[in-house]
Design an enzyme around this catalytic site. Structure first.
Site, PDB file in Angstrom:
ATOM      1  N   GLU A   1      93.603 -44.844  67.570  1.00  0.00           N
ATOM      2  CA  GLU A   1      93.780 -45.437  68.898  1.00  0.00           C
ATOM      3  C   GLU A   1      92.740 -45.833  69.709  1.00  0.00           C
ATOM      4  O   GLU A   1      91.625 -45.096  69.521  1.00  0.00           O
ATOM      5  CB  GLU A   1      95.012 -44.496  69.649  1.00  0.00           C
ATOM      6  CG  GLU A   1      94.526 -43.183  70.087  1.00  0.00           C
ATOM      7  CD  GLU A   1      95.489 -42.068  70.410  1.00  0.00           C
ATOM      8  OE1 GLU A   1      96.667 -42.175  69.870  1.00  0.00           O
ATOM      9  OE2 GLU A   1      95.118 -41.601  71.506  1.00  0.00           O
TER      10      GLU A   1
ATOM     11  N   CYS B   1      87.256 -47.575  74.914  1.00  0.00           N
ATOM     12  CA  CYS B   1      87.284 -46.457  74.475  1.00  0.00           C
ATOM     13  C   CYS B   1      87.864 -46.570  72.929  1.00  0.00           C
ATOM     14  O   CYS B   1      89.093 -47.031  72.618  1.00  0.00           O
ATOM     15  CB  CYS B   1      88.182 -45.425  75.177  1.00  0.00           C
ATOM     16  SG  CYS B   1      88.164 -43.821  74.546  1.00  0.00           S
TER      17      CYS B   1
ATOM     18  N   CYS C   1      90.223 -35.353  63.376  1.00  0.00           N
ATOM     19  CA  CYS C   1      89.072 -34.617  63.547  1.00  0.00           C
ATOM     20  C   CYS C   1      88.726 -33.562  63.031  1.00  0.00           C
ATOM     21  O   CYS C   1      89.746 -32.582  62.814  1.00  0.00           O
ATOM     22  CB  CYS C   1      88.603 -34.749  64.980  1.00  0.00           C
ATOM     23  SG  CYS C   1      87.106 -34.188  65.538  1.00  0.00           S
TER      24      CYS C   1
ATOM     25  N   CYS D   1      89.237 -28.471  68.182  1.00  0.00           N
ATOM     26  CA  CYS D   1      89.132 -28.058  69.624  1.00  0.00           C
ATOM     27  C   CYS D   1      90.395 -27.767  70.126  1.00  0.00           C
ATOM     28  O   CYS D   1      91.653 -28.475  69.752  1.00  0.00           O
ATOM     29  CB  CYS D   1      88.509 -29.096  70.754  1.00  0.00           C
ATOM     30  SG  CYS D   1      86.905 -29.557  70.328  1.00  0.00           S
TER      31      CYS D   1
ATOM     32  N   CYS E   1      92.795 -30.154  72.522  1.00  0.00           N
ATOM     33  CA  CYS E   1      92.830 -31.491  72.041  1.00  0.00           C
ATOM     34  C   CYS E   1      93.774 -31.905  70.868  1.00  0.00           C
ATOM     35  O   CYS E   1      93.876 -31.296  69.777  1.00  0.00           O
ATOM     36  CB  CYS E   1      91.511 -32.176  71.576  1.00  0.00           C
ATOM     37  SG  CYS E   1      91.502 -33.652  70.801  1.00  0.00           S
TER      38      CYS E   1
ATOM     39  N   GLY F   1      88.332 -38.687  66.864  1.00  0.00           N
ATOM     40  CA  GLY F   1      87.170 -38.308  65.990  1.00  0.00           C
ATOM     41  C   GLY F   1      85.796 -37.811  66.612  1.00  0.00           C
ATOM     42  O   GLY F   1      85.797 -38.039  67.954  1.00  0.00           O
ATOM     43  N   GLU F   2      85.034 -37.129  65.898  1.00  0.00           N
ATOM     44  CA  GLU F   2      83.638 -36.815  66.236  1.00  0.00           C
ATOM     45  C   GLU F   2      82.626 -37.981  65.640  1.00  0.00           C
ATOM     46  O   GLU F   2      82.338 -37.792  64.502  1.00  0.00           O
ATOM     47  CB  GLU F   2      83.391 -35.424  65.738  1.00  0.00           C
ATOM     48  CG  GLU F   2      82.060 -34.926  65.820  1.00  0.00           C
ATOM     49  CD  GLU F   2      81.485 -34.957  67.328  1.00  0.00           C
ATOM     50  OE1 GLU F   2      82.012 -34.542  68.343  1.00  0.00           O
ATOM     51  OE2 GLU F   2      80.173 -35.673  67.327  1.00  0.00           O
TER      52      GLU F   2
ATOM     53  N   LEU G   1      80.818 -30.648  77.001  1.00  0.00           N
ATOM     54  CA  LEU G   1      80.476 -29.316  77.414  1.00  0.00           C
ATOM     55  C   LEU G   1      81.702 -28.248  77.490  1.00  0.00           C
ATOM     56  O   LEU G   1      82.103 -27.515  76.685  1.00  0.00           O
ATOM     57  CB  LEU G   1      79.500 -29.243  78.477  1.00  0.00           C
ATOM     58  CG  LEU G   1      78.808 -28.042  78.616  1.00  0.00           C
ATOM     59  CD1 LEU G   1      77.686 -27.587  77.473  1.00  0.00           C
ATOM     60  CD2 LEU G   1      77.822 -27.939  79.857  1.00  0.00           C
ATOM     61  N   HIS G   2      82.371 -28.682  78.507  1.00  0.00           N
ATOM     62  CA  HIS G   2      83.847 -27.990  78.730  1.00  0.00           C
ATOM     63  C   HIS G   2      83.636 -26.540  79.230  1.00  0.00           C
ATOM     64  O   HIS G   2      84.643 -26.032  79.877  1.00  0.00           O
ATOM     65  CB  HIS G   2      84.684 -28.147  77.639  1.00  0.00           C
ATOM     66  CG  HIS G   2      84.896 -29.555  77.313  1.00  0.00           C
ATOM     67  ND1 HIS G   2      85.036 -30.621  78.250  1.00  0.00           N
ATOM     68  CD2 HIS G   2      85.323 -30.166  76.093  1.00  0.00           C
ATOM     69  CE1 HIS G   2      85.138 -31.968  77.470  1.00  0.00           C
ATOM     70  NE2 HIS G   2      85.219 -31.474  76.173  1.00  0.00           N
TER      71      HIS G   2
ATOM     72  N   ASN H   1      94.703 -32.982  80.848  1.00  0.00           N
ATOM     73  CA  ASN H   1      95.892 -33.729  80.669  1.00  0.00           C
ATOM     74  C   ASN H   1      96.702 -33.004  79.769  1.00  0.00           C
ATOM     75  O   ASN H   1      96.823 -33.064  78.640  1.00  0.00           O
ATOM     76  CB  ASN H   1      95.486 -35.206  80.186  1.00  0.00           C
ATOM     77  CG  ASN H   1      96.612 -36.054  80.430  1.00  0.00           C
ATOM     78  OD1 ASN H   1      97.706 -35.922  81.252  1.00  0.00           O
ATOM     79  ND2 ASN H   1      96.353 -37.297  79.423  1.00  0.00           N
TER      80      ASN H   1
ATOM     81  N   CYS I   1      92.667 -38.720  74.496  1.00  0.00           N
ATOM     82  CA  CYS I   1      92.531 -38.985  72.954  1.00  0.00           C
ATOM     83  C   CYS I   1      94.014 -38.200  72.108  1.00  0.00           C
ATOM     84  O   CYS I   1      94.272 -37.211  72.189  1.00  0.00           O
ATOM     85  CB  CYS I   1      91.198 -38.403  72.511  1.00  0.00           C
ATOM     86  SG  CYS I   1      91.014 -36.925  71.618  1.00  0.00           S
TER      87      CYS I   1
HETATM   88  N1  SAH Z   1      84.885 -35.777  69.780  1.00  0.00           N
HETATM   89  C1  SAH Z   1      84.061 -36.344  70.834  1.00  0.00           C
HETATM   90  C2  SAH Z   1      84.646 -37.637  70.917  1.00  0.00           C
HETATM   91  C3  SAH Z   1      85.426 -37.948  72.292  1.00  0.00           C
HETATM   92  S1  SAH Z   1      87.083 -36.577  72.073  1.00  0.00           S
HETATM   93  C4  SAH Z   1      84.081 -35.275  72.024  1.00  0.00           C
HETATM   94  O1  SAH Z   1      84.647 -34.393  71.653  1.00  0.00           O
HETATM   95  O2  SAH Z   1      83.067 -35.689  72.597  1.00  0.00           O
HETATM   96  C5  SAH Z   1      87.932 -37.464  73.139  1.00  0.00           C
HETATM   97  C6  SAH Z   1      87.385 -36.932  74.730  1.00  0.00           C
HETATM   98  O3  SAH Z   1      88.942 -36.533  75.110  1.00  0.00           O
HETATM   99  C7  SAH Z   1      86.698 -35.650  74.926  1.00  0.00           C
HETATM  100  O4  SAH Z   1      85.890 -35.946  76.172  1.00  0.00           O
HETATM  101  C8  SAH Z   1      87.755 -34.703  75.128  1.00  0.00           C
HETATM  102  O5  SAH Z   1      87.289 -33.908  76.326  1.00  0.00           O
HETATM  103  C9  SAH Z   1      89.150 -35.355  75.920  1.00  0.00           C
HETATM  104  N2  SAH Z   1      90.402 -34.644  75.810  1.00  0.00           N
HETATM  105  C10 SAH Z   1      90.794 -34.012  74.765  1.00  0.00           C
HETATM  106  N3  SAH Z   1      91.996 -33.594  74.952  1.00  0.00           N
HETATM  107  C11 SAH Z   1      92.060 -33.940  76.348  1.00  0.00           C
HETATM  108  C12 SAH Z   1      93.244 -33.528  77.251  1.00  0.00           C
HETATM  109  N4  SAH Z   1      94.226 -32.885  76.953  1.00  0.00           N
HETATM  110  N5  SAH Z   1      93.138 -34.124  78.470  1.00  0.00           N
HETATM  111  C13 SAH Z   1      92.008 -34.780  78.928  1.00  0.00           C
HETATM  112  N6  SAH Z   1      90.824 -34.887  78.019  1.00  0.00           N
HETATM  113  C14 SAH Z   1      91.159 -34.745  76.697  1.00  0.00           C
HETATM  114 FE1  SF4 Z   2      87.097 -31.994  69.797  1.00  0.00          FE
HETATM  115 FE2  SF4 Z   2      86.629 -34.435  70.144  1.00  0.00          FE
HETATM  116 FE3  SF4 Z   2      87.494 -33.754  67.926  1.00  0.00          FE
HETATM  117 FE4  SF4 Z   2      89.091 -33.574  70.012  1.00  0.00          FE
HETATM  118  S1  SF4 Z   2      88.074 -35.469  69.225  1.00  0.00           S
HETATM  119  S2  SF4 Z   2      88.935 -32.011  68.380  1.00  0.00           S
HETATM  120  S3  SF4 Z   2      87.799 -32.887  71.594  1.00  0.00           S
HETATM  121  S4  SF4 Z   2      85.582 -33.185  68.925  1.00  0.00           S
END
Ligand code: SAH
Ligand code: SF4
Length: 357
Positions: free
Chosen positions: A88, A114, A121, A125, A128, A171-172, A227-228, A302, A345
């Site tokens: 997406e 975006c 991925c 996390c 996510c 994805g990363e 960072l989170h 979210n 995402c």
């Molecule tokens: N994998 C990379 C690239 C983007 S991940 C990374 O982690 O930096 C996608 C983004 O969506 C990240 O910034 C993550 O923090 C955010 N994200 C994932 N799940 C989310 C959620 N439930 N609510 C809000 N943002 C979220």
């Molecule tokens: Fe973590 Fe980014 Fe992969 Fe989601 S897409 S699992 S936030 S590294």
């Protein structure tokens, strides 16, 4: 013979693959500036070349499966790849007000797109959805750039309109650095989409050694760190990758990263109710960023299907931001664009699975 995705080729590769080489420039312009959907439309190419290209290459790596439009104007795309996997991307139009030479207020829309870099991925996390769905494969360079091309085409965004690219979809990106860096080159090609590398942001969960590699490539892209959390214990719980690359290693990699003097490294901080939203976290964050040209982007968590976390209150969010601002840290709150269309995402992808099931 399986056809090659022509969008996977840099202009240099294309000029090596076809004769005469100058045709590569014309083909690039047809693909990325005139948005053609077939080789027959490339009118200034000889018929024989059009036919030869059609035999060897295809130019449609993605198919639009679904579009969700949010009340705030953001638009989420679900794309199907040739192998039926889906990824997406989101188009985020931002209205800006400017005052012209005659003092009149004019509205101007800036676009941010975006994009995804992988199907799924590996990082996993816990907050996510993409992470929960596991890893399938890397996207090729052309599958990455095609997301932008398709969205520009679908929204009739003029070829010369500036867009910003953020690698913040599924994805990363630093786990697919070869294809991502190639995509960055293709994006910035003057005969292609011509998107300056300074308008491209790569977001990472903090793979320190890959951040170093990205720095060595010196592409000129902006860096965003997800960072989170400000201490390793919590970060490890949220992002298991922190065991391999802890906060200190990330900060060291950031300090060594080459960045345009006018720009800053962005730190994304996903705020979760009762987890990382109080003043002691804000205080630690200020300490951590000391001496780094940083910008913090606070993101409301979210909630999704089966998630273990909650959205923070607006009061706590604002107090967190205020603390940072009061201590000299640039900080914005990302308005959760497209909450009603599940814009975080992995969420559209997930919804589609549930809708079908
Ligand atoms: N994998 C990379 C690239 C983007 S991940 C990374 O982690 O930096 C996608 C983004 O969506 C990240 O910034 C993550 O923090 C955010 N994200 C994932 N799940 C989310 C959620 N439930 N609510 C809000 N943002 C979220
Ligand atoms: Fe973590 Fe980014 Fe992969 Fe989601 S897409 S699992 S936030 S590294």
């Amino acid at each position: 013979m399986e056809q090659i995705n022509i969008l996977d080729l840099s202009k240099e590769e294309l000029s090596n693959a076809i004769k005469p080489a100058f045709r590569a420039k014309q083909i690039y312009q047809w693909l990325y500036q005139k948005y053609v959907t077939s080789f027959e439309e490339m009118k200034n190419l000889p018929k024989e070349l059009q036919l030869a290209l059609k035999k060897t290459y295809h130019l449609d790596p993605l198919r639009i499966v679904k579009i969700e439009v949010s009340k705030d104007g953001s638009k989420k795309y679900l794309f199907e790849l040739k192998d039926k996997n889906t990824v997406e991307s989101v188009l985020l139009p931002m209205k800006q007000e400017q005052v012209d030479e005659e003092g009149k207020r004019v509205h101007h829309t800036r676009y941010t797109i975006c994009i995804s870099s992988q199907v799924g991925c590996k990082i996993g996390c816990t907050f996510c959805l993409t992470g929960k769905s596991g890893f399938k494969r890397n996207l090729s360079a052309g599958e990455i750039t095609s997301q932008v091309l398709m969205i520009k085409r679908d929204n009739a965004i003029a070829e010369n309109r500036r867009v910003n690219i953020v690698f913040m979809g599924m994805g990363e990106p630093l786990d697919n650095l070869t294809n991502v860096s190639k995509a960055v080159h293709i994006f910035s090609d003057i005969d292609g989409l011509s998107i300056s590398t300074r308008r491209q942001t790569i977001s990472t969960s903090g793979l320190s050694s890959q951040i170093e590699k990205l720095g060595q490539l010196d592409l000129g892209v902006l860096l965003a760190i997800s960072l989170h959390a400000v201490d390793d214990t919590l970060r490890q719980k949220l992002m298991p990758i922190n065991k391999a690359y802890n906060i200190e290693s990330i900060m060291n990699a950031v300090r060594a990263f080459p960045i345009d003097a006018r720009k800053r490294v962005m730190f994304e901080y996903l705020v979760m109710k009762g987890i990382n939203d109080d003043q002691s976290n804000a205080k630690k964050l200020v300490k951590l960023l000391h001496g780094i040209k940083a910008k913090v982007n606070l993101i409301y968590f979210n909630p999704h299907h089966g998630s273990d976390f909650d959205r923070p209150s607006e009061k706590d969010m604002l107090a967190f931001q205020q603390y940072l601002v009061d201590h000299g840290v640039l900080c914005t709150i990302r308005q959760s664009k497209g909450i009603d269309i599940s814009a975080a995402c992995g969420q559209l992808h997930d919804k589609e699975k549930h809708d079908i099931a």
